[in-house]
Design a protein around this motif. Structure first.
Motif, PDB file in Angstrom:
ATOM      1  N   ILE A  46     -24.427  27.276   6.123  1.00  0.00           N
ATOM      2  CA  ILE A  46     -23.788  25.780   5.977  1.00  0.00           C
ATOM      3  C   ILE A  46     -22.502  25.812   6.863  1.00  0.00           C
ATOM      4  N   ILE A  47     -22.297  24.914   7.717  1.00  0.00           N
ATOM      5  CA  ILE A  47     -21.325  24.681   8.507  1.00  0.00           C
ATOM      6  C   ILE A  47     -20.626  23.568   8.246  1.00  0.00           C
ATOM      7  N   TYR A  48     -19.213  23.539   8.011  1.00  0.00           N
ATOM      8  CA  TYR A  48     -18.347  22.248   7.898  1.00  0.00           C
ATOM      9  C   TYR A  48     -17.246  22.209   8.893  1.00  0.00           C
ATOM     10  N   VAL A  49     -17.063  21.123   9.693  1.00  0.00           N
ATOM     11  CA  VAL A  49     -16.392  21.216  10.739  1.00  0.00           C
ATOM     12  C   VAL A  49     -14.880  20.798  10.043  1.00  0.00           C
ATOM     13  N   LEU A  50     -13.822  21.642  10.351  1.00  0.00           N
ATOM     14  CA  LEU A  50     -12.600  21.633   9.924  1.00  0.00           C
ATOM     15  C   LEU A  50     -11.708  20.459  10.620  1.00  0.00           C
ATOM     16  N   ALA A  51     -11.882  20.754  12.072  1.00  0.00           N
ATOM     17  CA  ALA A  51     -11.182  20.191  13.059  1.00  0.00           C
ATOM     18  C   ALA A  51     -11.892  20.176  14.278  1.00  0.00           C
ATOM     19  N   SER A  53     -14.135  18.633  17.757  1.00  0.00           N
ATOM     20  CA  SER A  53     -15.665  18.155  18.102  1.00  0.00           C
ATOM     21  C   SER A  53     -16.334  18.736  18.939  1.00  0.00           C
ATOM     22  N   GLY A  54     -17.640  18.782  18.998  1.00  0.00           N
ATOM     23  CA  GLY A  54     -18.554  19.432  19.808  1.00  0.00           C
ATOM     24  C   GLY A  54     -20.050  19.175  19.724  1.00  0.00           C
ATOM     25  N   ARG A  67     -15.145  16.140  12.860  1.00  0.00           N
ATOM     26  CA  ARG A  67     -14.392  16.568  11.730  1.00  0.00           C
ATOM     27  C   ARG A  67     -15.141  15.992  10.511  1.00  0.00           C
ATOM     28  N   GLY A  68     -15.276  16.900   9.675  1.00  0.00           N
ATOM     29  CA  GLY A  68     -15.990  16.512   8.460  1.00  0.00           C
ATOM     30  C   GLY A  68     -17.491  16.539   8.236  1.00  0.00           C
TER      31      GLY A  68
END
Length: 109
Positions: A46-51, A53-54, A67-68
């Motif tokens: 499970i990947i959660y983006v903290l900061a 973009s890509g 983010r998010g």
């Protein structure tokens, strides 16, 4: 810059859950303009983006990251994240559910 310069992985936390699975939590930072080496994990990620973009490519299917964003990567799927920014890092928290003693990652590229 080599492939190892593209991604910085912070020390991880590992714990046994339900007595039969290992939970690994990893803080990873993909440098601006870089792509992490393609790889796979033997368990669910499970990947959660903290900061930042890509984009993430999972088995040839690309999806945007911001983010998010939360992304589920199935066990055994190949994946690579790309940071498309020229200035800002892509920072994620990756949570892996693994069999105890299993190698956590297999590099593809």
């Amino acid at each position: 810059m080599g492939a190892s310069d593209a991604v910085r992985v912070e020390p991880q936390l590992q714990a046994l859950i339900e007595g039969s699975k290992s939970l690994s939590i990893v803080h990873a930072v993909v440098a601006p303009g870089r792509t992490e080496p393609r790889h796979r994990h033997p368990g669910l990620e499970i990947i959660y983006v903290l900061a930042g973009s890509g984009q993430i490519d999972i088995d040839g299917k690309a999806s945007d990251l911001g983010r998010g964003t939360i992304v589920q990567v199935p066990a055994g799927a190949t994946k690579a994240m790309t940071n498309r920014s020229r200035t800002d890092a892509l920072e994620v928290l990756a949570i892996l559910v693994l069999e105890p003693g299993a190698p956590p990652v297999s590099m593809i590229d």
